[in-house]
Design a protein around this motif. Structure first.
Motif, PDB file in Angstrom:
ATOM      1  N   ARG A 109     -11.006  -6.374  -3.289  1.00  0.00           N
ATOM      2  CA  ARG A 109      -9.713  -6.053  -2.671  1.00  0.00           C
ATOM      3  C   ARG A 109      -8.691  -5.759  -3.754  1.00  0.00           C
ATOM      4  O   ARG A 109      -8.548  -6.532  -4.686  1.00  0.00           O
ATOM      5  N   MET A 110      -7.938  -4.682  -3.614  1.00  0.00           N
ATOM      6  CA  MET A 110      -6.832  -4.437  -4.536  1.00  0.00           C
ATOM      7  C   MET A 110      -5.670  -5.353  -4.165  1.00  0.00           C
ATOM      8  O   MET A 110      -5.005  -5.917  -5.026  1.00  0.00           O
ATOM      9  N   VAL A 137       0.881  -1.169   0.000  1.00  0.00           N
ATOM     10  CA  VAL A 137       0.000   0.000   0.000  1.00  0.00           C
ATOM     11  C   VAL A 137       0.917   1.218   0.000  1.00  0.00           C
ATOM     12  O   VAL A 137       1.967   1.222   0.658  1.00  0.00           O
ATOM     13  N   TYR A 138       0.556   2.248  -0.737  1.00  0.00           N
ATOM     14  CA  TYR A 138       1.519   3.343  -0.935  1.00  0.00           C
ATOM     15  C   TYR A 138       1.812   4.148   0.326  1.00  0.00           C
ATOM     16  O   TYR A 138       2.731   4.944   0.347  1.00  0.00           O
ATOM     17  N   ASP A 139       1.053   3.953   1.402  1.00  0.00           N
ATOM     18  CA  ASP A 139       1.397   4.686   2.627  1.00  0.00           C
ATOM     19  C   ASP A 139       2.665   4.128   3.288  1.00  0.00           C
ATOM     20  O   ASP A 139       3.146   4.677   4.273  1.00  0.00           O
ATOM     21  N   GLY A 141      -9.582   1.041   2.046  1.00  0.00           N
ATOM     22  CA  GLY A 141      -9.147   2.161   2.898  1.00  0.00           C
ATOM     23  C   GLY A 141      -8.476   3.234   2.063  1.00  0.00           C
ATOM     24  O   GLY A 141      -7.463   3.817   2.449  1.00  0.00           O
ATOM     25  N   GLU A 142      -9.067   3.540   0.876  1.00  0.00           N
ATOM     26  CA  GLU A 142      -8.357   4.379  -0.095  1.00  0.00           C
ATOM     27  C   GLU A 142      -8.108   5.799   0.407  1.00  0.00           C
ATOM     28  O   GLU A 142      -7.020   6.350   0.206  1.00  0.00           O
ATOM     29  N   LEU A 143      -9.116   6.380   1.075  1.00  0.00           N
ATOM     30  CA  LEU A 143      -8.942   7.779   1.482  1.00  0.00           C
ATOM     31  C   LEU A 143      -7.964   7.897   2.640  1.00  0.00           C
ATOM     32  O   LEU A 143      -7.149   8.829   2.684  1.00  0.00           O
ATOM     33  N   GLU A 144      -8.023   6.944   3.548  1.00  0.00           N
ATOM     34  CA  GLU A 144      -7.095   6.982   4.691  1.00  0.00           C
ATOM     35  C   GLU A 144      -5.657   6.784   4.194  1.00  0.00           C
ATOM     36  O   GLU A 144      -4.731   7.466   4.639  1.00  0.00           O
ATOM     37  N   LEU A 204     -23.072   1.538   7.163  1.00  0.00           N
ATOM     38  CA  LEU A 204     -23.182   1.260   5.719  1.00  0.00           C
ATOM     39  C   LEU A 204     -23.736   2.472   4.986  1.00  0.00           C
ATOM     40  O   LEU A 204     -23.213   2.882   3.941  1.00  0.00           O
ATOM     41  N   ALA A 205     -24.780   3.063   5.569  1.00  0.00           N
ATOM     42  CA  ALA A 205     -25.424   4.211   4.918  1.00  0.00           C
ATOM     43  C   ALA A 205     -24.443   5.373   4.803  1.00  0.00           C
ATOM     44  O   ALA A 205     -24.376   6.053   3.770  1.00  0.00           O
ATOM     45  N   ARG A 206     -23.643   5.575   5.853  1.00  0.00           N
ATOM     46  CA  ARG A 206     -22.693   6.700   5.821  1.00  0.00           C
ATOM     47  C   ARG A 206     -21.647   6.489   4.712  1.00  0.00           C
ATOM     48  O   ARG A 206     -21.310   7.412   3.969  1.00  0.00           O
ATOM     49  N   ILE A 207     -21.187   5.258   4.585  1.00  0.00           N
ATOM     50  CA  ILE A 207     -20.193   4.949   3.543  1.00  0.00           C
ATOM     51  C   ILE A 207     -20.791   5.207   2.149  1.00  0.00           C
ATOM     52  O   ILE A 207     -20.157   5.831   1.289  1.00  0.00           O
ATOM     53  N   LEU A 208     -22.015   4.736   1.954  1.00  0.00           N
ATOM     54  CA  LEU A 208     -22.644   4.913   0.634  1.00  0.00           C
ATOM     55  C   LEU A 208     -22.868   6.399   0.338  1.00  0.00           C
ATOM     56  O   LEU A 208     -22.677   6.853  -0.792  1.00  0.00           O
ATOM     57  N   ARG A 209     -23.219   7.140   1.390  1.00  0.00           N
ATOM     58  CA  ARG A 209     -23.492   8.572   1.197  1.00  0.00           C
ATOM     59  C   ARG A 209     -22.193   9.333   0.931  1.00  0.00           C
ATOM     60  O   ARG A 209     -22.087  10.103  -0.019  1.00  0.00           O
ATOM     61  N   GLU A 210     -21.188   9.077   1.785  1.00  0.00           N
ATOM     62  CA  GLU A 210     -19.956   9.886   1.690  1.00  0.00           C
ATOM     63  C   GLU A 210     -19.062   9.459   0.529  1.00  0.00           C
ATOM     64  O   GLU A 210     -18.551  10.287  -0.195  1.00  0.00           O
ATOM     65  N   TYR A 211     -18.849   8.170   0.381  1.00  0.00           N
ATOM     66  CA  TYR A 211     -17.903   7.713  -0.652  1.00  0.00           C
ATOM     67  C   TYR A 211     -18.575   7.550  -2.015  1.00  0.00           C
ATOM     68  O   TYR A 211     -17.912   7.606  -3.043  1.00  0.00           O
ATOM     69  N   GLY A 212     -19.922   7.291  -1.990  1.00  0.00           N
ATOM     70  CA  GLY A 212     -20.600   7.067  -3.261  1.00  0.00           C
ATOM     71  C   GLY A 212     -21.506   8.233  -3.647  1.00  0.00           C
ATOM     72  O   GLY A 212     -22.060   8.234  -4.737  1.00  0.00           O
ATOM     73  N   GLU A 213     -21.638   9.209  -2.750  1.00  0.00           N
ATOM     74  CA  GLU A 213     -22.581  10.312  -2.965  1.00  0.00           C
ATOM     75  C   GLU A 213     -23.950   9.762  -3.374  1.00  0.00           C
ATOM     76  O   GLU A 213     -24.574  10.236  -4.319  1.00  0.00           O
TER      77      GLU A 213
END
Ligand SMILES: C[S@@+](CC[C@H](N)C(=O)[O-])C[C@H]1O[C@@H](n2cnc3c(N)ncnc32)[C@H](O)[C@@H]1O
Length: 369
Positions: free
Chosen positions: A182-183, A134-136, A271-274, A203-212
């Motif tokens: 998984r990448m 992972v690039y981090d 965990g792409e954004l983190e 789940l709802a928060r993930i769909l809202r924030e990451y998927g708009e």
């Protein structure tokens, strides 16, 4: 997102810009090549490398701008470039062709991408180090390779076309496949785990924030109802649940309604954004004076992270009210792009998967205080 051929629907707003041979042959005049009357793409070795990639169906996103922007930093003998998302080495190969003495560190979380990059870059064996990570983990990777600083860094974020086009990986809503996404194929968290174990609110928060996703809560509730009967295992069932959860008029517009859900799950699973929030500061810290970074984002939250980090580092941080700027607070970077650059219309016509790409770049102008 629609493609000229192959499956009509893919999950990502972004891509690594890989396209099937038939499409490349048909488009004939890929803009970067066709318009290469001048510039680095017109240089013979680069042109040949790119033409070979095109013949194999590989179209790196905004390649001409990536070459142009990184070029000046990669001129000095012994220059080192880190490609943090090497994918199928599309950008990397063209950069190596343009800078024959370049040393390259290529990173990718995906073991298949590393394998394929090794094959594509055989001719540059002595100049490259490829690392599955992972690039981090960049600081450790640079230390292991014996570099305290580098001249170039490239981020080309998100998912690649080969990942999308591999039905077994579960990234695309157009194939019925295990809910994986998984990448790094050895990673522990899968899309099935997320869908079958997360509480509805999360789940709802993930769909809202990451998927708009407008109908995030309805979809999350439907997933929970479904999994109480039988755990979710396949992408096909998820696509049906999403479709059944949203109002009929919304099903008829904007492409496959599962697109946003798939994007959100992929971002969560990996965990792409983190990872980006950790990797970007480390990458900028590693750049020597005169060195440059180019970052291609395909998601508004990724782009926002990049924009903020570059803006902070290219601003004077002298506290407001002081009459002169403090030497230690002067900008360490200068922006090379005004806002985010987008692919030209001609590139989008040839490669619709590049549609959401936003490119930003900066150059280091001062050492750390
Ligand atoms: C858009 S593709 C890169 C394409 C590449 N520039 C080329 O021209 O072939 C993105 C790549 O980044 C990798 N990737 C995504 N997130 C990553 C992360 N956090 N760490 C390492 N690699 C990552 C993916 O596995 C994928 O291969």
């Amino acid at each position: 997102m629609l493609r000229a051929d192959g499956p009509a629907d893919v999950t990502s707003p972004a891509s690594g810009g890989h396209r099937p041979v038939s499409a490349v042959a048909r488009m004939g005049t890929w803009p970067g090549i066709a318009a290469a009357g001048a510039g680095v793409l017109s240089e013979r070795p680069v042109r040949e490398a790119v033409m070979e990639q095109l013949a194999s169906g590989h179209l790196p996103v905004m390649l001409d701008r990536v070459l142009e922007l990184l070029g000046p930093a990669l001129q000095p003998p012994g220059a080192v470039l880190v490609d943090t998302t090497i994918g199928r080495a599309g950008h990397a190969r063209a950069l190596l062709a343009a800078h024959p003495a370049l040393r390259l560190i290529g990173i990718d979380a995906d073991a298949t991408a590393i394998e394929e990059s090794r094959r594509v870059l055989t001719a540059y064996g002595g100049q490259i180090v490829l690392v599955q990570a992972v690039y981090d983990q960049l600081p450790q990777i640079l230390a292991d390779a014996g570099h305290s600083s580098v001249q170039g860094v490239l981020f080309d974020l998100g998912v690649s076309s080969p990942q999308l086009d591999d039905p077994e990986r579960g990234f695309a809503y157009s194939y019925d496949a295990p809910l994986d996404m998984r990448m790094n194929q050895a990673g522990e968290l899968t899309a099935a785990e997320v869908l079958n174990t997360y509480p509805a609110e999360r789940l709802a928060r993930i769909l809202r924030e990451y998927g708009e996703e407008r109908y995030a809560r309805r979809i999350a509730d439907a997933v929970v109802r479904e999994r109480d009967r039988t755990p979710l295992r396949n992408t096909g069932r998820l696509v049906e649940i999403v479709r059944e959860s949203i109002p009929a008029p919304a099903r008829r517009s904007g492409g496959n309604p599962a697109k946003r859900t798939f994007q959100a799950l992929r971002i969560e699973v990996n965990g792409e954004l983190e990872a980006l929030a950790r990797a970007l500061p480390a990458a900028l810290d590693s750049i020597a004076v005169g060195g440059r970074i180019v970052a291609l984002a395909y998601h508004s939250l990724e782009d926002r992270t990049i924009k903020r980090e570059l803006a902070t580092r290219s601003a004077d941080s002298t506290p407001a009210g002081l009459p002169v700027s403090l030497p230690g607070a002067r900008p360490r970077f200068r922006l090379l792009t005004r806002g985010a650059e987008r692919p030209a219309e001609a590139e989008l016509a040839a490669n619709p998967r590049a549609a959401s790409a936003r490119l930003r770049a900066a150059e280091r102008i001062r050492a750390a205080a």
